[in-house]
Design a protein around this motif. Structure first.
Motif, PDB file in Angstrom:
ATOM      1  N   ILE A 177      -4.853   5.392   8.394  1.00  0.00           N
ATOM      2  CA  ILE A 177      -5.117   4.575   9.575  1.00  0.00           C
ATOM      3  C   ILE A 177      -5.391   3.118   9.214  1.00  0.00           C
ATOM      4  CG2 ILE A 177      -7.585   5.089   9.574  1.00  0.00           C
ATOM      5  CD1 ILE A 177      -5.262   4.667  12.638  1.00  0.00           C
ATOM      6  N   ASP A 178      -5.773   2.850   7.951  1.00  0.00           N
ATOM      7  CA  ASP A 178      -6.039   1.472   7.541  1.00  0.00           C
ATOM      8  C   ASP A 178      -4.755   0.646   7.467  1.00  0.00           C
ATOM      9  OD1 ASP A 178      -8.785   1.957   7.264  1.00  0.00           O
ATOM     10  OD2 ASP A 178      -8.492   2.739   5.231  1.00  0.00           O
ATOM     11  N   GLU A 179      -3.630   1.302   7.198  1.00  0.00           N
ATOM     12  CA  GLU A 179      -2.350   0.598   7.074  1.00  0.00           C
ATOM     13  C   GLU A 179      -1.472   0.724   8.313  1.00  0.00           C
ATOM     14  OE1 GLU A 179      -0.152  -0.014   3.035  1.00  0.00           O
ATOM     15  OE2 GLU A 179      -0.666   2.112   3.187  1.00  0.00           O
ATOM     16  N   PHE A 180      -1.571   1.860   9.004  1.00  0.00           N
ATOM     17  CA  PHE A 180      -0.561   2.167  10.008  1.00  0.00           C
ATOM     18  C   PHE A 180      -1.164   2.504  11.368  1.00  0.00           C
ATOM     19  CE2 PHE A 180       1.094   3.493   5.838  1.00  0.00           C
ATOM     20  CZ  PHE A 180       2.229   2.679   5.763  1.00  0.00           C
ATOM     21  N   THR A 181      -0.404   2.156  12.406  1.00  0.00           N
ATOM     22  CA  THR A 181      -0.710   2.621  13.754  1.00  0.00           C
ATOM     23  C   THR A 181      -0.047   3.983  13.940  1.00  0.00           C
ATOM     24  OG1 THR A 181      -0.811   0.378  14.618  1.00  0.00           O
ATOM     25  CG2 THR A 181      -0.448   2.146  16.215  1.00  0.00           C
ATOM     26  N   LYS A 216       0.758  -1.700  10.648  1.00  0.00           N
ATOM     27  CA  LYS A 216      -0.113  -2.400  11.591  1.00  0.00           C
ATOM     28  C   LYS A 216       0.137  -3.902  11.630  1.00  0.00           C
ATOM     29  CE  LYS A 216      -4.293   0.345  12.323  1.00  0.00           C
ATOM     30  NZ  LYS A 216      -5.729   0.469  12.041  1.00  0.00           N
ATOM     31  N   GLU A 217       0.127  -4.536  10.458  1.00  0.00           N
ATOM     32  CA  GLU A 217       0.165  -5.990  10.415  1.00  0.00           C
ATOM     33  C   GLU A 217       1.513  -6.566  10.808  1.00  0.00           C
ATOM     34  OE1 GLU A 217      -1.245  -7.712   6.831  1.00  0.00           O
ATOM     35  OE2 GLU A 217      -3.101  -6.548   6.799  1.00  0.00           O
ATOM     36  N   ALA A 275      -6.859  10.384   8.419  1.00  0.00           N
ATOM     37  CA  ALA A 275      -7.782  10.455   7.289  1.00  0.00           C
ATOM     38  C   ALA A 275      -7.095  10.668   5.941  1.00  0.00           C
ATOM     39  CB  ALA A 275      -8.793  11.587   7.523  1.00  0.00           C
ATOM     40  N   LEU A 276      -5.764  10.790   5.910  1.00  0.00           N
ATOM     41  CA  LEU A 276      -5.078  10.978   4.635  1.00  0.00           C
ATOM     42  C   LEU A 276      -5.409   9.832   3.689  1.00  0.00           C
ATOM     43  CD1 LEU A 276      -1.498  12.206   5.623  1.00  0.00           C
ATOM     44  CD2 LEU A 276      -3.246  13.509   4.417  1.00  0.00           C
ATOM     45  N   SER A 277      -5.773  10.156   2.455  1.00  0.00           N
ATOM     46  CA  SER A 277      -6.137   9.137   1.473  1.00  0.00           C
ATOM     47  C   SER A 277      -4.892   8.465   0.913  1.00  0.00           C
ATOM     48  CB  SER A 277      -6.935   9.775   0.326  1.00  0.00           C
ATOM     49  OG  SER A 277      -8.155  10.307   0.804  1.00  0.00           O
ATOM     50  N   VAL A 278      -4.913   7.135   0.857  1.00  0.00           N
ATOM     51  CA  VAL A 278      -3.790   6.366   0.328  1.00  0.00           C
ATOM     52  C   VAL A 278      -4.310   5.179  -0.458  1.00  0.00           C
ATOM     53  CG1 VAL A 278      -2.177   7.008   2.167  1.00  0.00           C
ATOM     54  CG2 VAL A 278      -3.624   4.972   2.438  1.00  0.00           C
TER      55      VAL A 278
END
Length: 390
Positions: A210-214, A295-296, A335-338
């Protein structure tokens, strides 16, 4: 079409099967032994997943007494949902096959072109004709006697050859594009793996997907809004709609709920989890699909696609979750770790690999157009509605 005679297939070819091979005849290596499963895999260009073999001595004993398939022969799957799929033997080398699973058409008369027969069987007309002679209700099956009585059109040999050549040239172009796509996709995957996995830096931040993608989870509209006539927006429910890169427009909805945008990465989130495609256009996604974009900058769709591809094994682990069908929730997905690579490296990757990805996209469009042309021409050629100059 007045000069096209109809003739029984059994009058222009020998129709038979193989001699029985027992489980005890299987060996670790030797002469390939094919069931309908393997013949269907070969017909559709797939690698045989579970090869079987019989010994050279067993094969030679059978071939010397009864014969074995050779170039120009046809095999047809004979039992189950996938019965009626033809395969032309060509440059396979020595092999044998399972009785009951496959029917063997050999010693084809000079009055009948084997490739024309193959094309006719694949056509809508040919498939309907096969359906009319199948036996069984719970499990459909073709029989040797049924195929012997099958009525087929018999144009002059030059016309048969011309029809087969037209369709073969289209298939050759489609196959070339498929093989080119496989090579290009392997190149892009290799570059992604080198840049972001093999050469990953210890100093990169760790985070969650979720930190990188919508992430947009699908929601199915009311069933009353569905149609197959192109009204409204294409809707994709899951893996059954997915193709090589883009899903197939099969069902439409006039009341879309959740949307994916052009070039979003699509993944199946229910039974099975972890199949991947890309949206060709704005579309509705049902509850079996999630759409993912960076996202960006949503234009970084190449990085997005191959980043999600690199997570497929983690996603597919969710197929073992649940009581009946595998599934993954939005919470689990987010929540998948990346690893979170630097933005400038992501931009460099996109700049280098986007032309590769765009070529795959272009090739896929060409494949779809050629397949549509072939599938439109096929019944018209086989019925004589369209004639080919020869």
């Amino acid at each position: 079409m007045s000069e096209w005679a109809n003739i029984k297939l059994g009058d222009v070819a020998d129709i038979t099967s193989s001699k029985r091979i027992f489980y005890s005849d299987y060996v670790a290596s030797g002469i390939p032994f094919f069931r309908s499963k393997e013949i269907i895999e070969l017909e559709f260009g797939f690698k045989i997943e579970e090869p079987l073999y019989i010994s050279h001595d067993k094969f030679e004993s059978i071939r010397n007494k009864y014969g074995a398939p050779q170039d120009g022969d046809l095999l047809i799957s004979a039992v189950g949902e996938r019965s009626g799929i033809p395969f032309v033997v060509n440059n396979l080398g020595p092999f044998y096959f399972k009785d009951g699973n496959l029917i063997w058409i050999r010693n084809i008369s000079s009055r009948l072109n084997a490739n024309f027969l193959y094309r006719w069987i694949k056509s809508y007309i040919g498939q309907r004709s096969l359906e009319s002679i199948m036996i069984g209700s719970a499990q459909k099956a073709l029989t040797i006697e049924g195929l012997k009585s099958l009525q087929i059109p018999l144009p002059p040999i030059p016309q048969q050859q011309a029809i087969a050549d037209v369709l073969s040239s289209l298939d050759a172009k489609i196959d070339l594009l498929h093989r080119q796509n496989a090579t290009l996709e392997e190149m892009a995957e290799t570059l992604f793996r080198q840049w972001f996995i093999e050469d990953a830096r210890d100093g990169w931040n760790k985070g969650n997907l979720i930190d990188e993608f919508t992430i947009t989870m699908g929601q199915s509209p009311a069933g009353s809004s569905y149609n197959e006539h192109g009204q409204g927006m294409p809707m994709f429910q899951g893996n059954a709609d997915f193709g090589f890169r883009f899903p197939t427009n099969r069902v439409y909805t006039t009341a879309p709920m959740r949307l994916a945008q052009r070039f979003d990465t699509l993944i199946s989130v229910r039974a099975p989890v972890g199949e991947q495609n890309m949206a060709w256009e704005t579309c509705c996604i049902g509850r079996g699909v999630a759409a993912i974009r960076y996202k960006e900058n949503p234009s970084l769709y190449t990085y997005t696609f191959f980043k999600i591809r690199s997570l497929m094994q983690s996603l597919k682990a969710f197929n073992n979750e649940g009581t009946v069908f595998g599934s993954i929730t939005k919470t689990d997905l987010e929540a998948l770790s990346v690893a979170l690579p630097p933005t400038d490296l992501i931009n460099q990757f996109e700049q280098q690999c986007k032309p590769i990805n765009d070529k795959i996209i272009h090739n896929t469009q060409q494949i779809q157009k050629l397949e549509h042309l072939r599938d439109t021409l096929l019944p018209k050629l086989m019925s004589g509605e369209i004639r080919v100059a020869y």
